[in-house]
Motif scaffolding. Structure first.
Motif, PDB file in Angstrom:
ATOM      1  N   HIS A   1      68.884 120.427  32.020  1.00 37.42           N
ATOM      2  CA  HIS A   1      67.419 121.031  32.224  1.00 37.42           C
ATOM      3  C   HIS A   1      67.416 122.608  32.186  1.00 37.42           C
ATOM      4  CE1 HIS A   1      63.335 120.285  34.278  1.00 37.42           C
ATOM      5  NE2 HIS A   1      63.579 120.914  34.854  1.00 37.42           N
TER       6      HIS A   1
ATOM      7  N   HIS B   1      66.852 117.096  36.755  1.00 34.05           N
ATOM      8  CA  HIS B   1      65.565 117.669  37.396  1.00 34.05           C
ATOM      9  C   HIS B   1      65.590 118.407  38.623  1.00 34.05           C
ATOM     10  CE1 HIS B   1      63.806 115.866  33.815  1.00 34.05           C
ATOM     11  NE2 HIS B   1      62.716 116.950  33.573  1.00 34.05           N
ATOM     12  N   PRO B   2      66.517 117.574  39.616  1.00 38.34           N
ATOM     13  CA  PRO B   2      66.467 117.618  41.175  1.00 38.34           C
ATOM     14  C   PRO B   2      67.444 119.036  40.713  1.00 38.34           C
ATOM     15  CG  PRO B   2      67.032 115.719  40.508  1.00 38.34           C
ATOM     16  CD  PRO B   2      66.929 116.151  39.344  1.00 38.34           C
TER      17      PRO B   2
ATOM     18  N   SER C   1      63.095 115.995  42.536  1.00 42.06           N
ATOM     19  CA  SER C   1      63.364 117.567  41.861  1.00 42.06           C
ATOM     20  C   SER C   1      61.886 118.143  42.990  1.00 42.06           C
ATOM     21  CB  SER C   1      62.371 116.903  41.048  1.00 42.06           C
ATOM     22  OG  SER C   1      61.583 118.747  40.500  1.00 42.06           O
TER      23      SER C   1
END
Length: 344
Positions: free
Chosen positions: A241, A216-217, A187
């Motif tokens: 996310h 998250h990335p 991330s």
């Protein structure tokens, strides 16, 4: 007569073996993904809580992907679905946040030697190691002021929260079994910068099945990496996310998923967020698959006929989801949103 009789017996055996072979082949290509932990759902026998876990049964493997936020709730949900954790091929922990790994204590209590894939990090909770050359040294100091008296080991090993667990740490995208790949990305968002996360990509006869934890990335980056394995994406499921993302960010991601990557089905859950549920349902129509707690998403040649499309959380679940989403801001999205509002 005897020769004719043996001919019919042989023919019967060939037909029987053929039927058995077809049954085995069908069993190997079919499967399902069962949601064991999430904050919305319709199964009264299961407890809703913030977190994620799914049992992925595909390609002849039984894979536990993440383990939820609370070991007792996870254990109860596993029992409610009749899942035998002693028969897992392996476990994947997508990342180090507690709402994806706290149930590991229960897994290890019943299956202490199971292989666990997790991200490799410098000082990771899953255990790690670093060359002692990582820190600066000063030879002018007396030995008692120096680490290891000035004679450190070549490799410094650091402990894990689960010291005796069978961890295999993944540092880069790796095919861990034929057709089964762990996508490793990092991330770069505020609040989770440098957080490593694994996503599960499985090639099937219908296309790629992609299971994500919290993305998250960035869900777009993850799907792009998956498409490099196989551009035909059958299903994407898990947390995207976007739980507190503003509408423009939601629509950007939804448009990219639909128009650029074109998955056949999409089954969002966990931290995807209610507005994103709504936007994805509108964009994908009957290709949107409900993936609430307790849901089993069928996979294989006839998967589409068994998928429950277009459903959404019950009204009381939506209120519960909002409450849980506001509990904390572990992803830094609230801070990002505030920054965007302050600097339009």
């Amino acid at each position: 007569m005897k020769l004719g009789r043996w001919f019919f017996v042989a023919a019967g055996l060939v037909n029987l073996l053929g039927a058995m072979s077809s049954a085995v082949s069908a069993e190997q290509t079919s499967g399902q993904i069962t949601i064991l932990y999430d904050a919305f759902g319709t199964d009264p026998a299961m407890t809703k809580d913030w977190g994620f876990s799914a049992l992925v049964e595909i390609a002849g493997k039984r894979i536990l992907f993440d383990t939820g936020d609370n070991a007792e709730i996870f254990a109860a949900n596993v029992k409610a679905k009749g899942v035998d954790l002693t028969k897992l091929d392996f476990v994947v922990l997508s990342h180090r946040h507690s709402d994806h790994m706290a149930g590991l204590n229960h897994v290890l209590s019943v299956n202490p030697t199971v292989r666990i894939y997790a991200p490799k990090e410098g000082f990771g909770i899953y255990g790690s190691s670093l060359p002692s050359s990582f820190y600066r040294k000063d030879d002018s100091l007396p030995p008692e002021m120096r680490y290891y008296d000035g004679k450190p080991p070549e490799v410094m090993k650091f402990g894990a929260a689960w010291a005796n667990a069978n961890f295999e740490l993944i540092d880069q995208t790796t095919e861990i079994a034929p057709g089964i790949t762990l996508i490793a990305l990092i991330s770069d968002l505020p609040g989770t910068r440098e957080l490593k996360e694994l996503s599960l990509a499985v090639n099937s006869s219908d296309g790629l099945v992609l299971v994500v934890g919290c993305s998250h990335p960035g869900i777009e980056r993850i799907v792009e990496a998956a498409a490099a394995i196989n551009p035909k994406i059958h299903l994407i499921t898990g947390g995207f996310h976007l739980v507190v993302a503003p509408d423009d960010m939601v629509m950007k991601v939804v448009t990219a998923l639909k128009d650029k990557f074109k998955p056949e089905y999409i089954a969002p859950g966990h931290c995807t967020g209610e507005p994103t549920f709504a936007a994805l349902k509108k964009a994908f129509g009957d290709k949107y698959v409900y993936a609430g707690l307790g849901t089993s998403i069928p996979l294989g040649p006839n998967a589409a006929s068994g998928m429950k499309r277009g459903e959404g959380p019950l009204r009381e679940d939506l209120a519960n989801y909002r409450k849980l989403a506001e509990r904390e801001d572990p992803f830094g999205i609230m801070r990002l949103r505030s920054r965007l509002a302050a600097n339009p």
